[in-house]
Design a protein around this motif. Structure first.
Motif, PDB file in Angstrom:
ATOM      1  N   ALA A  24       0.830  -1.211   0.000  1.00 40.51           N
ATOM      2  CA  ALA A  24       0.000   0.000   0.000  1.00 40.51           C
ATOM      3  C   ALA A  24       0.862   1.257   0.000  1.00 40.51           C
ATOM      4  N   VAL A  25       1.899   1.262   0.821  1.00 37.92           N
ATOM      5  CA  VAL A  25       2.787   2.431   0.903  1.00 37.92           C
ATOM      6  C   VAL A  25       3.515   2.656  -0.419  1.00 37.92           C
ATOM      7  N   ILE A  26       3.973   1.581  -1.032  1.00 41.11           N
ATOM      8  CA  ILE A  26       4.708   1.699  -2.295  1.00 41.11           C
ATOM      9  C   ILE A  26       3.798   2.206  -3.411  1.00 41.11           C
ATOM     10  N   MET A  27       2.588   1.682  -3.503  1.00 46.42           N
ATOM     11  CA  MET A  27       1.662   2.147  -4.544  1.00 46.42           C
ATOM     12  C   MET A  27       1.328   3.629  -4.321  1.00 46.42           C
ATOM     13  N   THR A  28       1.144   4.012  -3.080  1.00 49.93           N
ATOM     14  CA  THR A  28       0.863   5.414  -2.758  1.00 49.93           C
ATOM     15  C   THR A  28       2.051   6.286  -3.144  1.00 49.93           C
ATOM     16  N   GLY A  55      -2.871  -1.116  -3.718  1.00 46.69           N
ATOM     17  CA  GLY A  55      -1.696  -1.749  -3.116  1.00 46.69           C
ATOM     18  C   GLY A  55      -2.044  -2.625  -1.930  1.00 46.69           C
ATOM     19  N   ALA A  56      -2.922  -2.128  -1.063  1.00 45.56           N
ATOM     20  CA  ALA A  56      -3.333  -2.912   0.111  1.00 45.56           C
ATOM     21  C   ALA A  56      -4.093  -4.167  -0.300  1.00 45.56           C
ATOM     22  N   THR A  57      -4.783  -4.116  -1.403  1.00 42.87           N
ATOM     23  CA  THR A  57      -5.511  -5.277  -1.895  1.00 42.87           C
ATOM     24  C   THR A  57      -4.570  -6.268  -2.583  1.00 42.87           C
ATOM     25  N   MET A  58      -3.612  -5.753  -3.335  1.00 48.44           N
ATOM     26  CA  MET A  58      -2.721  -6.628  -4.084  1.00 48.44           C
ATOM     27  C   MET A  58      -1.605  -7.219  -3.214  1.00 48.44           C
ATOM     28  N   TYR A 160       8.007   1.253 -10.887  1.00 54.87           N
ATOM     29  CA  TYR A 160       7.028   0.556 -11.720  1.00 54.87           C
ATOM     30  C   TYR A 160       5.609   1.070 -11.432  1.00 54.87           C
ATOM     31  N   THR A 161       5.328   1.346 -10.174  1.00 59.50           N
ATOM     32  CA  THR A 161       4.011   1.865  -9.798  1.00 59.50           C
ATOM     33  C   THR A 161       3.812   3.276 -10.321  1.00 59.50           C
ATOM     34  N   ALA A 162       4.868   4.068 -10.317  1.00 57.65           N
ATOM     35  CA  ALA A 162       4.764   5.394 -10.923  1.00 57.65           C
ATOM     36  C   ALA A 162       4.382   5.248 -12.392  1.00 57.65           C
TER      37      ALA A 162
END
Length: 176
Positions: A24-28, A55-58, A160-162
């Motif tokens: 979750a933190v990384i996706m954010t 992120g929290a779901t994945m 990658y998330t960016a």
């Protein structure tokens, strides 16, 4: 040294929670980075919250995928590592790419639009996935203990998330 022992113990005991939170933190973080670059004048916080939700779901899905991958392929020799990379690219990558777009559209209350968006953007995302993840996963599967795999993947995922956030909110990068 005590700090590292604490971290190791904490991760071992609370691995699923750590993997969920770190994802979750990384996706954010990835979304914040891309918005700072593409929208420096106005940050869209709802979009950032959506990426955190995704992120929290994945995170738990990735946790169980990698855990089961180690059960199916328990060795760490190079042949087994290549089997894991193949599984990652043929099973996990398509699943997680589709899940990303679906979960974003669920957050936006537009789940029916997921199919069209996946059709339009999947190939671009998968091409970049093939450039990034096989090399990253080679290091992951060959050198890292299982409890750090999702954290490692999350670390690589900042950039990658960016990219995913950019594709989701700006459009395609390859000409059709």
């Amino acid at each position: 040294m005590k700090y590292l022992k604490f971290i190791n113990k904490f991760f071992a005991k609370h691995l699923l929670a750590c993997n969920t939170v770190s994802s979750a933190v990384i996706m954010t973080t990835g979304d914040i980075i891309v918005q700072k670059i593409t929208r420096p004048e106005e940050h869209q916080w709802d979009r950032t919250y959506k990426m955190g939700f995704v992120g929290a779901t994945m995170g738990p899905l990735e946790h169980f995928f990698y855990k089961n991958l180690d059960i199916v392929f328990p060795k760490t020799d190079k042949r087994t590592v290549f089997k894991k990379i193949f599984a990652d690219q043929t099973i996990a990558a398509p699943f997680f790419i589709c899940s990303f777009f679906f979960l974003c559209n669920v957050w936006e209350k537009k789940p029916k639009e997921s199919i069209d968006e996946i059709k339009a953007k999947f190939l671009d995302v998968y091409k970049v996935d093939l450039l990034v993840w096989p090399a990253a996963q080679y290091i992951n599967f060959l050198y890292l203990p299982p409890q750090y795999r999702v954290l490692y993947v999350s670390g690589i995922s900042v950039i990658y998330t960016a990219f995913l956030s950019y594709i989701k909110h700006q459009g395609l990068i390859f000409e059709k």
